[in-house]
Scaffold this motif. Sequence first.
Motif, mmCIF file in Angstrom:
data_model
loop_
_atom_site.group_PDB
_atom_site.id
_atom_site.type_symbol
_atom_site.label_atom_id
_atom_site.label_comp_id
_atom_site.label_asym_id
_atom_site.label_seq_id
_atom_site.Cartn_x
_atom_site.Cartn_y
_atom_site.Cartn_z
ATOM 1 N N LEU A 238 0.837 -1.198 0.000
ATOM 2 C CA LEU A 238 0.000 0.000 0.000
ATOM 3 C C LEU A 238 0.870 1.245 0.000
ATOM 4 O O LEU A 238 0.604 2.209 -0.698
ATOM 5 N N LEU A 239 1.931 1.208 0.827
ATOM 6 C CA LEU A 239 2.831 2.351 0.918
ATOM 7 C C LEU A 239 4.132 1.935 1.591
ATOM 8 O O LEU A 239 4.199 0.906 2.252
ATOM 9 N N THR A 240 5.148 2.755 1.394
ATOM 10 C CA THR A 240 6.411 2.626 2.116
ATOM 11 C C THR A 240 6.540 3.876 2.974
ATOM 12 O O THR A 240 6.464 5.001 2.462
ATOM 13 N N VAL A 241 6.725 3.697 4.261
ATOM 14 C CA VAL A 241 6.716 4.801 5.223
ATOM 15 C C VAL A 241 7.917 5.732 4.995
ATOM 16 O O VAL A 241 9.067 5.299 5.037
ATOM 17 N N GLU A 242 7.612 7.010 4.767
ATOM 18 C CA GLU A 242 8.639 8.040 4.638
ATOM 19 C C GLU A 242 8.732 8.875 5.900
ATOM 20 O O GLU A 242 9.766 9.479 6.171
ATOM 21 N N ASP A 243 7.651 8.922 6.667
ATOM 22 C CA ASP A 243 7.637 9.640 7.945
ATOM 23 C C ASP A 243 6.448 9.143 8.745
ATOM 24 O O ASP A 243 5.532 8.525 8.200
ATOM 25 N N ARG A 244 6.470 9.412 10.036
ATOM 26 C CA ARG A 244 5.367 9.038 10.909
ATOM 27 C C ARG A 244 5.354 9.981 12.093
ATOM 28 O O ARG A 244 6.381 10.511 12.489
ATOM 29 N N PHE A 245 4.145 10.223 12.605
ATOM 30 C CA PHE A 245 3.988 11.118 13.752
ATOM 31 C C PHE A 245 2.721 10.736 14.502
ATOM 32 O O PHE A 245 1.802 10.146 13.936
ATOM 33 N N HIS A 246 2.703 11.068 15.772
ATOM 34 C CA HIS A 246 1.573 10.716 16.630
ATOM 35 C C HIS A 246 0.653 11.919 16.784
ATOM 36 O O HIS A 246 1.109 13.036 17.029
ATOM 37 N N ALA B 214 -3.143 -5.008 8.327
ATOM 38 C CA ALA B 214 -1.940 -4.636 7.580
ATOM 39 C C ALA B 214 -0.753 -5.442 8.085
ATOM 40 O O ALA B 214 -0.634 -5.688 9.288
ATOM 41 N N GLU B 215 0.092 -5.841 7.165
ATOM 42 C CA GLU B 215 1.360 -6.472 7.507
ATOM 43 C C GLU B 215 2.442 -5.425 7.334
ATOM 44 O O GLU B 215 2.548 -4.810 6.273
ATOM 45 N N LEU B 216 3.222 -5.228 8.366
ATOM 46 C CA LEU B 216 4.316 -4.273 8.308
ATOM 47 C C LEU B 216 5.615 -5.047 8.136
ATOM 48 O O LEU B 216 5.955 -5.883 8.969
ATOM 49 N N HIS B 217 6.315 -4.778 7.052
ATOM 50 C CA HIS B 217 7.606 -5.408 6.776
ATOM 51 C C HIS B 217 8.673 -4.342 7.034
ATOM 52 O O HIS B 217 8.851 -3.427 6.228
ATOM 53 N N SER C 164 8.625 -8.461 10.993
ATOM 54 C CA SER C 164 7.296 -8.070 10.539
ATOM 55 C C SER C 164 6.334 -8.007 11.710
ATOM 56 O O SER C 164 6.613 -8.526 12.801
ATOM 57 N N LEU C 165 5.217 -7.373 11.476
ATOM 58 C CA LEU C 165 4.204 -7.137 12.500
ATOM 59 C C LEU C 165 2.866 -7.023 11.793
ATOM 60 O O LEU C 165 2.793 -6.522 10.670
ATOM 61 N N GLY D 92 10.917 3.511 6.195
ATOM 62 C CA GLY D 92 11.296 2.458 5.261
ATOM 63 C C GLY D 92 10.439 1.212 5.379
ATOM 64 O O GLY D 92 10.546 0.297 4.558
ATOM 65 N N THR D 93 9.560 1.165 6.381
ATOM 66 C CA THR D 93 8.658 0.027 6.554
ATOM 67 C C THR D 93 7.678 -0.035 5.387
ATOM 68 O O THR D 93 7.094 0.980 5.001
ATOM 69 N N GLU D 94 7.507 -1.225 4.826
ATOM 70 C CA GLU D 94 6.490 -1.432 3.793
ATOM 71 C C GLU D 94 5.205 -1.889 4.471
ATOM 72 O O GLU D 94 5.232 -2.777 5.316
ATOM 73 N N ILE D 95 4.093 -1.288 4.084
ATOM 74 C CA ILE D 95 2.792 -1.675 4.621
ATOM 75 C C ILE D 95 2.026 -2.400 3.519
ATOM 76 O O ILE D 95 1.750 -1.829 2.460
ATOM 77 N N TRP D 96 1.754 -3.678 3.806
ATOM 78 C CA TRP D 96 1.056 -4.557 2.859
ATOM 79 C C TRP D 96 -0.372 -4.760 3.315
ATOM 80 O O TRP D 96 -0.631 -4.894 4.516
ATOM 81 N N VAL D 97 -1.302 -4.791 2.356
ATOM 82 C CA VAL D 97 -2.718 -5.064 2.645
ATOM 83 C C VAL D 97 -3.233 -6.088 1.650
ATOM 84 O O VAL D 97 -2.632 -6.308 0.596
ATOM 85 N N ASP D 98 -4.358 -6.682 1.982
ATOM 86 C CA ASP D 98 -5.005 -7.654 1.099
ATOM 87 C C ASP D 98 -5.433 -6.913 -0.178
ATOM 88 O O ASP D 98 -6.107 -5.886 -0.110
ATOM 89 N N ALA D 99 -5.039 -7.427 -1.310
ATOM 90 C CA ALA D 99 -5.373 -6.787 -2.591
ATOM 91 C C ALA D 99 -6.881 -6.696 -2.805
ATOM 92 O O ALA D 99 -7.366 -5.757 -3.430
#
Length: 93
Positions: A5-13, A38-41, A47-48, A83-90
């Motif tokens: 779905l996306l590759t994380v470039e930044d994150r914030f709470h 979501a699967e986080l690689h 992974s998570l 840099g984490t890749e977020i995968w979802v069911d297609a």
Amino acid sequence: MKRVLLTVEDRFHIAGRGLVVVPGPLLNEFPGEALVAAELHRPDGTSLVAQLSIQYDFSIPPPKERRWACCFRSLNKDDVPIGTEIWVDAAAS
């Protein structure tokens, strides 16, 4: 079948919303608001699995490219390195 779905470039709470990861998918790349598994690689090879909330983003002023907001309520910044890749069911997308 899963897709990235996306590759994380930044994150914030954001209090009351959770951990926001960016960039979210463009509006035309995902069908609508959803709560998905979501699967986080992560870059270190681990992974998570976590629930990802995909919501309409009401940023003001609106960005040039409209994107979905992606939030994890149960995770913190240390759980989702850049840099984490977020995968979802297609099928969900």
